[in-house]
Write a protein that holds these residues in place. Structure first.
Motif, PDB file in Angstrom:
ATOM      1  N   HIS A 100       0.804  -1.220   0.000  1.00 32.95           N
ATOM      2  CA  HIS A 100       0.000   0.000   0.000  1.00 32.95           C
ATOM      3  C   HIS A 100       0.835   1.267   0.000  1.00 32.95           C
ATOM      4  O   HIS A 100       0.289   2.368  -0.068  1.00 32.95           O
ATOM      5  CB  HIS A 100      -0.947   0.016   1.202  1.00 32.95           C
ATOM      6  CG  HIS A 100      -0.256  -0.113   2.535  1.00 32.95           C
ATOM      7  ND1 HIS A 100       0.467   0.919   3.104  1.00 32.95           N
ATOM      8  CD2 HIS A 100      -0.172  -1.161   3.401  1.00 32.95           C
ATOM      9  CE1 HIS A 100       0.957   0.521   4.267  1.00 32.95           C
ATOM     10  NE2 HIS A 100       0.584  -0.740   4.474  1.00 32.95           N
ATOM     11  N   ASP A 124      -6.203   3.472  -2.894  1.00 34.16           N
ATOM     12  CA  ASP A 124      -7.045   4.297  -2.024  1.00 34.16           C
ATOM     13  C   ASP A 124      -8.161   4.866  -2.883  1.00 34.16           C
ATOM     14  O   ASP A 124      -7.995   5.861  -3.564  1.00 34.16           O
ATOM     15  CB  ASP A 124      -6.219   5.425  -1.400  1.00 34.16           C
ATOM     16  CG  ASP A 124      -7.050   6.335  -0.511  1.00 34.16           C
ATOM     17  OD1 ASP A 124      -8.245   6.040  -0.301  1.00 34.16           O
ATOM     18  OD2 ASP A 124      -6.511   7.353  -0.042  1.00 34.16           O
ATOM     19  N   HIS A 128      -9.113   6.697   2.410  1.00 36.14           N
ATOM     20  CA  HIS A 128      -8.034   7.600   2.835  1.00 36.14           C
ATOM     21  C   HIS A 128      -7.361   7.175   4.126  1.00 36.14           C
ATOM     22  O   HIS A 128      -7.061   8.010   4.985  1.00 36.14           O
ATOM     23  CB  HIS A 128      -8.543   9.044   2.924  1.00 36.14           C
ATOM     24  CG  HIS A 128      -9.119   9.562   1.639  1.00 36.14           C
ATOM     25  ND1 HIS A 128      -8.550   9.296   0.413  1.00 36.14           N
ATOM     26  CD2 HIS A 128     -10.225  10.297   1.386  1.00 36.14           C
ATOM     27  CE1 HIS A 128      -9.275   9.861  -0.543  1.00 36.14           C
ATOM     28  NE2 HIS A 128     -10.305  10.472   0.025  1.00 36.14           N
ATOM     29  N   ARG A 129      -7.117   5.877   4.230  1.00 34.47           N
ATOM     30  CA  ARG A 129      -6.219   5.382   5.279  1.00 34.47           C
ATOM     31  C   ARG A 129      -4.893   5.034   4.598  1.00 34.47           C
ATOM     32  O   ARG A 129      -3.933   5.785   4.687  1.00 34.47           O
ATOM     33  CB  ARG A 129      -6.806   4.167   5.996  1.00 34.47           C
ATOM     34  CG  ARG A 129      -8.045   4.478   6.824  1.00 34.47           C
ATOM     35  CD  ARG A 129      -8.431   3.302   7.722  1.00 34.47           C
ATOM     36  NE  ARG A 129      -8.509   2.034   6.987  1.00 34.47           N
ATOM     37  CZ  ARG A 129      -9.017   0.916   7.487  1.00 34.47           C
ATOM     38  NH1 ARG A 129      -9.457   0.888   8.727  1.00 34.47           N
ATOM     39  NH2 ARG A 129      -9.060  -0.189   6.758  1.00 34.47           N
ATOM     40  N   GLY A 131      -3.047   3.034   0.911  1.00 33.80           N
ATOM     41  CA  GLY A 131      -3.293   2.682  -0.482  1.00 33.80           C
ATOM     42  C   GLY A 131      -2.688   3.725  -1.403  1.00 33.80           C
ATOM     43  O   GLY A 131      -2.455   4.870  -1.016  1.00 33.80           O
ATOM     44  N   HIS A 133      -2.548   6.327  -4.546  1.00 33.67           N
ATOM     45  CA  HIS A 133      -3.463   7.231  -5.234  1.00 33.67           C
ATOM     46  C   HIS A 133      -3.859   6.611  -6.577  1.00 33.67           C
ATOM     47  O   HIS A 133      -3.032   5.973  -7.242  1.00 33.67           O
ATOM     48  CB  HIS A 133      -2.806   8.586  -5.470  1.00 33.67           C
ATOM     49  CG  HIS A 133      -2.560   9.356  -4.210  1.00 33.67           C
ATOM     50  ND1 HIS A 133      -3.573   9.855  -3.437  1.00 33.67           N
ATOM     51  CD2 HIS A 133      -1.401   9.702  -3.582  1.00 33.67           C
ATOM     52  CE1 HIS A 133      -3.063  10.484  -2.387  1.00 33.67           C
ATOM     53  NE2 HIS A 133      -1.748  10.400  -2.450  1.00 33.67           N
ATOM     54  N   THR A 157      -9.222  -2.900  -2.900  1.00 31.28           N
ATOM     55  CA  THR A 157      -9.524  -1.669  -2.188  1.00 31.28           C
ATOM     56  C   THR A 157     -10.412  -2.017  -1.014  1.00 31.28           C
ATOM     57  O   THR A 157     -10.775  -3.185  -0.822  1.00 31.28           O
ATOM     58  CB  THR A 157     -10.184  -0.623  -3.110  1.00 31.28           C
ATOM     59  OG1 THR A 157     -10.118   0.662  -2.496  1.00 31.28           O
ATOM     60  CG2 THR A 157     -11.637  -0.970  -3.414  1.00 31.28           C
TER      61      THR A 157
END
Length: 358
Positions: A100, A124, A128-129, A131, A133, A157
């Motif tokens: 991630h 992600d 929004h933890r 991952g 973009h 995801t």
């Protein structure tokens, strides 16, 4: 021994896993992180190994415990590695890893591996933890492919609001995910428990059932498929003392409950040190010798009190169920202002007893 115990029904666990397979028509990793949500990871893995296509845990120490117990099925590290040196253990024990962050890709590029590693590449899509973009996802995929050290890459995801069936966020995240992996080939993993139960339009090659394995609902509202789940854990204890109190007498710390009538009070060996939620208020349901009852007063560390006034045949030694088949864990969680995930994970000190069918 103290009578507080958690009865774990392994046949119910298998039933719930098979329901996940039925609902998804996909492969399923049984999520047994956090000691199988308080149910015992090794025993749950052993019970599922004949059915499960793999397992998912949070971190490498949880995976190593399973390997040491003889679990041979694939095990995915949902948080991936925490430092590059862990890749040696990943390699030695044939573990799968979520990737991630860019530094994890760097570590794979530099690693000396005996065999290629299976990667679950996380985008992600809106939680929004962790991952990548969406705009960098394809480039990271190509970079991993170029290492020559990766066996398979599964696109994944995680949904942030799948437990809200009327919320558009899940559809938005799905669209973001599909755009990020456009033109890339490989298997996918999207569905957690709420997505499996309430989003039939969202499907993937792999699913990750967690809370549903243990027979609890991830929703705050009724949901059709939840009724097919079977609770796995029954938390229970016994009445260890009985008090006969007149009206206007307080019970427990802080006098949070004052008797309004002559009251038989049962003292039960169960408290927040066992994992029962401290903030469960007066009126929280229990089952006393198979009949509906209620808690009265404040939950303390080792004991709590129940109302025996309308249970004339109950008394010293009576069994009190706190959640299970008769009292749903999700209802207790809602009453106590928390979620079933937390109350399961908080269970400690009580003895676990494993059975195949309760």
């Amino acid at each position: 021994m103290r009578p507080a115990r958690a009865l774990i029904d392994l046949s119910a666990l298998r039933h719930n896993y098979r329901l996940a397979l039925e609902l998804s028509s996909a492969k399923a990793l049984a999520v047994i992180k956090a000691d199988a949500y308080g149910h015992g990871a090794v025993r749950c893995a052993e019970a599922l190994e004949g059915d499960a296509q793999g397992f998912a845990v949070a971190a490498i120490e949880e995976a190593l415990e399973l390997r040491a117990a003889g679990v041979t099925k694939p095990i995915l590290l949902l948080e991936g590695i925490f430092e590059p040196s862990e890749l040696a253990l990943v390699d030695a024990h044939d573990l799968w890893i979520v990737v991630h962050s860019a530094w994890q890709v760097d570590a794979i590029e530099r690693a000396n591996l005996r065999q290629p590693v299976t990667v679950w590449l996380k985008v992600d899509s809106g939680m929004h933890r962790v991952g990548f973009h969406p705009y960098e996802y394809a480039a990271i995929w190509r970079r991993l492919q170029a290492t020559g050290k990766v066996r398979d890459i599964v696109f994944m995801t995680h949904f942030s609001r799948a437990d809200e069936p009327d919320c558009p966020r899940t559809a938005e995240q799905l669209a973001t995910f599909e755009a990020a992996r456009e033109g890339l080939s490989g298997e996918t993993s999207l569905c957690n428990s709420p997505a499996l139960l309430a989003w039939p339009q969202v499907r993937s090659d792999w699913v990750r059932p967690g809370i549903m394995l243990y027979g609890a609902s991830p929703f705050e509202m009724p949901q059709e498929q939840v009724s097919r789940l079977v609770p796995v854990m029954t938390l229970e204890s016994k009445v260890i003392a009985v008090r006969e109190l007149p009206p206007n007498e307080p019970v427990g710390y802080g006098a949070r409950f004052v008797c309004e009538r002559p009251t038989r009070v049962g003292v039960v060996a169960m408290g927040y040190a066992d994992g029962y939620p401290r903030h469960a208020p007066t009126g929280t349901p229990v089952c006393i010798d198979g009949r509906p009852g209620r808690i009265i007063g404040r939950v303390s560390m080792d004991m709590l009190t129940v109302d025996l006034t309308d249970h004339p045949h109950a008394g010293l030694g009576s069994t009190v169920e706190f959640w299970g088949r008769n009292v749903l864990a999700s209802d207790i969680a809602m009453t106590a202002g928390t979620i079933p995930y937390q109350i399961f994970c908080n269970v400690r000190r009580v003895q676990r007893e494993y059975r195949d069918g309760l």
